[in-house]
Design a protein around this motif. Structure first.
Motif, PDB file in Angstrom:
ATOM      1  N   THR A 151     -36.497   8.431 -11.076  1.00 26.32           N
ATOM      2  CA  THR A 151     -37.710   9.171 -11.424  1.00 26.32           C
ATOM      3  C   THR A 151     -38.377   9.884 -10.250  1.00 26.32           C
ATOM      4  O   THR A 151     -39.297  10.678 -10.458  1.00 26.32           O
ATOM      5  CB  THR A 151     -38.760   8.237 -12.065  1.00 26.32           C
ATOM      6  N   TRP A 152     -37.944   9.628  -9.023  1.00 24.87           N
ATOM      7  CA  TRP A 152     -38.598  10.213  -7.860  1.00 24.87           C
ATOM      8  C   TRP A 152     -37.583  10.767  -6.873  1.00 24.87           C
ATOM      9  O   TRP A 152     -36.468  10.234  -6.734  1.00 24.87           O
ATOM     10  CB  TRP A 152     -39.454   9.176  -7.126  1.00 24.87           C
ATOM     11  N   LEU A 153     -38.000  11.811  -6.162  1.00 22.95           N
ATOM     12  CA  LEU A 153     -37.277  12.357  -5.018  1.00 22.95           C
ATOM     13  C   LEU A 153     -38.110  12.090  -3.772  1.00 22.95           C
ATOM     14  O   LEU A 153     -39.346  12.199  -3.810  1.00 22.95           O
ATOM     15  CB  LEU A 153     -37.087  13.866  -5.189  1.00 22.95           C
ATOM     16  N   ARG A 154     -37.462  11.761  -2.656  1.00 25.60           N
ATOM     17  CA  ARG A 154     -38.184  11.512  -1.416  1.00 25.60           C
ATOM     18  C   ARG A 154     -37.415  12.089  -0.235  1.00 25.60           C
ATOM     19  O   ARG A 154     -36.198  11.927  -0.136  1.00 25.60           O
ATOM     20  CB  ARG A 154     -38.385  10.008  -1.214  1.00 25.60           C
ATOM     21  N   LEU A 155     -38.138  12.748   0.660  1.00 28.37           N
ATOM     22  CA  LEU A 155     -37.582  13.209   1.926  1.00 28.37           C
ATOM     23  C   LEU A 155     -38.232  12.416   3.049  1.00 28.37           C
ATOM     24  O   LEU A 155     -39.460  12.402   3.172  1.00 28.37           O
ATOM     25  CB  LEU A 155     -37.842  14.702   2.135  1.00 28.37           C
ATOM     26  N   ASP A 156     -37.421  11.774   3.872  1.00 26.42           N
ATOM     27  CA  ASP A 156     -37.911  10.948   4.968  1.00 26.42           C
ATOM     28  C   ASP A 156     -37.639  11.641   6.297  1.00 26.42           C
ATOM     29  O   ASP A 156     -36.480  11.804   6.692  1.00 26.42           O
ATOM     30  CB  ASP A 156     -37.222   9.576   4.974  1.00 26.42           C
ATOM     31  N   ALA A 157     -38.705  12.060   6.971  1.00 28.42           N
ATOM     32  CA  ALA A 157     -38.596  12.630   8.311  1.00 28.42           C
ATOM     33  C   ALA A 157     -39.128  11.621   9.320  1.00 28.42           C
ATOM     34  O   ALA A 157     -39.623  10.548   8.953  1.00 28.42           O
ATOM     35  CB  ALA A 157     -39.366  13.950   8.396  1.00 28.42           C
ATOM     36  N   ARG A 158     -39.056  11.954  10.582  1.00 30.24           N
ATOM     37  CA  ARG A 158     -39.410  10.980  11.609  1.00 30.24           C
ATOM     38  C   ARG A 158     -40.884  10.568  11.540  1.00 30.24           C
ATOM     39  O   ARG A 158     -41.222   9.408  11.760  1.00 30.24           O
ATOM     40  CB  ARG A 158     -39.107  11.538  13.001  1.00 30.24           C
ATOM     41  N   TYR A 159     -41.770  11.511  11.222  1.00 26.28           N
ATOM     42  CA  TYR A 159     -43.203  11.223  11.278  1.00 26.28           C
ATOM     43  C   TYR A 159     -43.832  10.970   9.909  1.00 26.28           C
ATOM     44  O   TYR A 159     -45.058  10.829   9.821  1.00 26.28           O
ATOM     45  CB  TYR A 159     -43.938  12.374  11.966  1.00 26.28           C
ATOM     46  N   GLY A 160     -43.020  10.896   8.864  1.00 31.58           N
ATOM     47  CA  GLY A 160     -43.581  10.625   7.550  1.00 31.58           C
ATOM     48  C   GLY A 160     -42.637  11.070   6.449  1.00 31.58           C
ATOM     49  O   GLY A 160     -41.560  11.632   6.718  1.00 31.58           O
ATOM     50  N   SER A 161     -43.044  10.819   5.213  1.00 32.95           N
ATOM     51  CA  SER A 161     -42.213  11.134   4.056  1.00 32.95           C
ATOM     52  C   SER A 161     -43.028  11.902   3.024  1.00 32.95           C
ATOM     53  O   SER A 161     -44.250  11.784   2.953  1.00 32.95           O
ATOM     54  CB  SER A 161     -41.683   9.842   3.406  1.00 32.95           C
ATOM     55  N   VAL A 162     -42.312  12.679   2.206  1.00 30.55           N
ATOM     56  CA  VAL A 162     -42.926  13.305   1.042  1.00 30.55           C
ATOM     57  C   VAL A 162     -42.136  12.889  -0.190  1.00 30.55           C
ATOM     58  O   VAL A 162     -40.919  12.661  -0.117  1.00 30.55           O
ATOM     59  CB  VAL A 162     -42.980  14.837   1.165  1.00 30.55           C
ATOM     60  N   ALA A 163     -42.836  12.791  -1.306  1.00 38.67           N
ATOM     61  CA  ALA A 163     -42.204  12.347  -2.543  1.00 38.67           C
ATOM     62  C   ALA A 163     -42.744  13.170  -3.700  1.00 38.67           C
ATOM     63  O   ALA A 163     -43.909  13.583  -3.708  1.00 38.67           O
ATOM     64  CB  ALA A 163     -42.474  10.866  -2.789  1.00 38.67           C
ATOM     65  N   ARG A 164     -41.894  13.398  -4.687  1.00 39.06           N
ATOM     66  CA  ARG A 164     -42.308  14.138  -5.868  1.00 39.06           C
ATOM     67  C   ARG A 164     -41.637  13.539  -7.093  1.00 39.06           C
ATOM     68  O   ARG A 164     -40.459  13.202  -7.075  1.00 39.06           O
ATOM     69  CB  ARG A 164     -41.934  15.617  -5.757  1.00 39.06           C
ATOM     70  N   ARG A 165     -42.426  13.422  -8.146  1.00 38.85           N
ATOM     71  CA  ARG A 165     -41.897  12.911  -9.395  1.00 38.85           C
ATOM     72  C   ARG A 165     -40.960  13.936 -10.007  1.00 38.85           C
ATOM     73  O   ARG A 165     -41.074  15.129  -9.732  1.00 38.85           O
ATOM     74  CB  ARG A 165     -43.038  12.595 -10.363  1.00 38.85           C
ATOM     75  N   ARG A 166     -40.041  13.471 -10.820  1.00 37.88           N
ATOM     76  CA  ARG A 166     -39.070  14.373 -11.436  1.00 37.88           C
ATOM     77  C   ARG A 166     -39.721  15.197 -12.544  1.00 37.88           C
ATOM     78  O   ARG A 166     -39.696  14.845 -13.711  1.00 37.88           O
ATOM     79  CB  ARG A 166     -37.913  13.578 -12.019  1.00 37.88           C
ATOM     80  N   THR A 167     -40.333  16.314 -12.135  1.00 37.30           N
ATOM     81  CA  THR A 167     -40.915  17.256 -13.080  1.00 37.30           C
ATOM     82  C   THR A 167     -40.574  18.654 -12.631  1.00 37.30           C
ATOM     83  O   THR A 167     -40.061  18.864 -11.534  1.00 37.30           O
ATOM     84  CB  THR A 167     -42.456  17.128 -13.146  1.00 37.30           C
ATOM     85  N   GLY A 168     -40.863  19.622 -13.496  1.00 40.36           N
ATOM     86  CA  GLY A 168     -40.689  21.010 -13.122  1.00 40.36           C
ATOM     87  C   GLY A 168     -39.275  21.399 -12.772  1.00 40.36           C
ATOM     88  O   GLY A 168     -39.039  22.202 -11.881  1.00 40.36           O
ATOM     89  N   GLY A 169     -38.284  20.806 -13.473  1.00 43.52           N
ATOM     90  CA  GLY A 169     -36.910  21.212 -13.280  1.00 43.52           C
ATOM     91  C   GLY A 169     -36.129  20.364 -12.295  1.00 43.52           C
ATOM     92  O   GLY A 169     -34.945  20.566 -12.134  1.00 43.52           O
ATOM     93  N   LEU A 170     -36.776  19.445 -11.613  1.00 44.88           N
ATOM     94  CA  LEU A 170     -36.056  18.558 -10.709  1.00 44.88           C
ATOM     95  C   LEU A 170     -35.171  17.616 -11.518  1.00 44.88           C
ATOM     96  O   LEU A 170     -35.622  17.014 -12.484  1.00 44.88           O
ATOM     97  CB  LEU A 170     -37.029  17.742  -9.867  1.00 44.88           C
ATOM     98  N   SER A 171     -33.932  17.502 -11.129  1.00 46.52           N
ATOM     99  CA  SER A 171     -33.018  16.675 -11.899  1.00 46.52           C
ATOM    100  C   SER A 171     -32.305  15.678 -11.019  1.00 46.52           C
ATOM    101  O   SER A 171     -32.074  15.920  -9.842  1.00 46.52           O
ATOM    102  CB  SER A 171     -31.969  17.547 -12.623  1.00 46.52           C
ATOM    103  N   LEU A 172     -31.974  14.575 -11.614  1.00 53.60           N
ATOM    104  CA  LEU A 172     -31.162  13.544 -10.950  1.00 53.60           C
ATOM    105  C   LEU A 172     -30.163  13.101 -11.982  1.00 53.60           C
ATOM    106  O   LEU A 172     -30.413  12.221 -12.779  1.00 53.60           O
ATOM    107  CB  LEU A 172     -32.039  12.373 -10.485  1.00 53.60           C
ATOM    108  N   THR A 173     -29.028  13.774 -12.018  1.00 53.98           N
ATOM    109  CA  THR A 173     -28.086  13.575 -13.094  1.00 53.98           C
ATOM    110  C   THR A 173     -26.698  13.363 -12.538  1.00 53.98           C
ATOM    111  O   THR A 173     -26.330  13.948 -11.517  1.00 53.98           O
ATOM    112  CB  THR A 173     -28.042  14.788 -14.052  1.00 53.98           C
TER     113      THR A 173
END
Length: 226
Positions: free
Chosen positions: A199-221
């Motif tokens: 249900t979530w996407l996450r990008l982990d960089a050295r100084y922090g992370s961003v996350a977004r719920r699977r909406t607006g066309g984001l797919s994990l299939t």
């Protein structure tokens, strides 16, 4: 001093105080009225969460103690408290100001590691397009929702939208030389890790992370074989 309902944050390490202050300062650049959601993460760790304006959340974990499990506070109140030694009175609860759920701490799988330069280059090209096609309300939604990267691991494929890339670079989570995080200022071997759950996407960089719920066309299939 009377502590408000015992909502207290303690960050004894000066380096960690600076880390959290930098995180909150960047959040305030995106939203001067930012609130921060603080949540315990095991013994001696606290995760700080903010919104970014890109329908993605940003987070950084610091060594700290929190007297409650989960609380939302005014970012400016926390920043003022971080400027002095001692525990920080978080003031009145602003839980009603937080909209939406947080991603879980567990359940993310490693999808791939991407060169940080690639993400910064995508953000730079996106910013140029936003200037050309945007309005006083910001970049067009069609640009923000555009899939700019597709990464895969085994049978799992994850699409990364521009929103998440913009959020990562707006929070300045990628280390760089000089004052500006241009692609040429990023070390060639600096990586950003892509993780995903169902249900979530996450990008982990050295100084922090961003996350977004699977909406607006984001797919994990799962991909299908021929």
């Amino acid at each position: 001093m009377v502590i408000s309902d015992q909502r207290v944050l303690s960050v004894p390490d000066p380096a960690e105080r600076e880390n959290l202050a930098t995180f909150l300062t960047r959040a305030q650049r995106l939203d001067p009225a930012a609130v921060v959601r603080l949540r315990r993460r095991g013994s001696g760790l606290v995760a700080a969460w903010v919104t970014t304006g890109f329908e993605a959340l940003a987070t950084r974990t610091v060594a700290a103690e929190l007297t409650v499990d989960d609380v939302t506070a005014d970012a400016d109140t926390v920043l003022v408290g971080l400027s002095a030694a001692g525990p920080i009175d978080l003031g009145y609860s602003l839980d009603s100001a937080w909209r939406g759920a947080l991603p879980p701490d567990q359940g993310f799988g490693h999808i791939d590691d991407l060169p940080a330069r690639t993400l910064v280059e995508l953000a730079e090209r996106g910013a140029d397009l936003a200037k050309e096609h945007g309005s006083e309300h910001g970049p067009p939604a069609s640009l923000l929702d555009q899939t700019v990267l597709t990464v895969s691991a085994g049978e799992v494929r994850v699409q990364v939208p521009m929103r998440v890339v913009f959020a990562l670079t707006a929070m300045d989570f990628i280390p760089h030389a000089g004052d500006r995080a241009g692609a040429e200022q990023i070390a060639p071997d600096e990586l950003v890790r892509v993780r995903a759950s169902t249900t979530w996407l996450r990008l982990d960089a050295r100084y922090g992370s961003v996350a977004r719920r699977r909406t607006g066309g984001l797919s994990l299939t799962p991909t299908t074989g021929s």
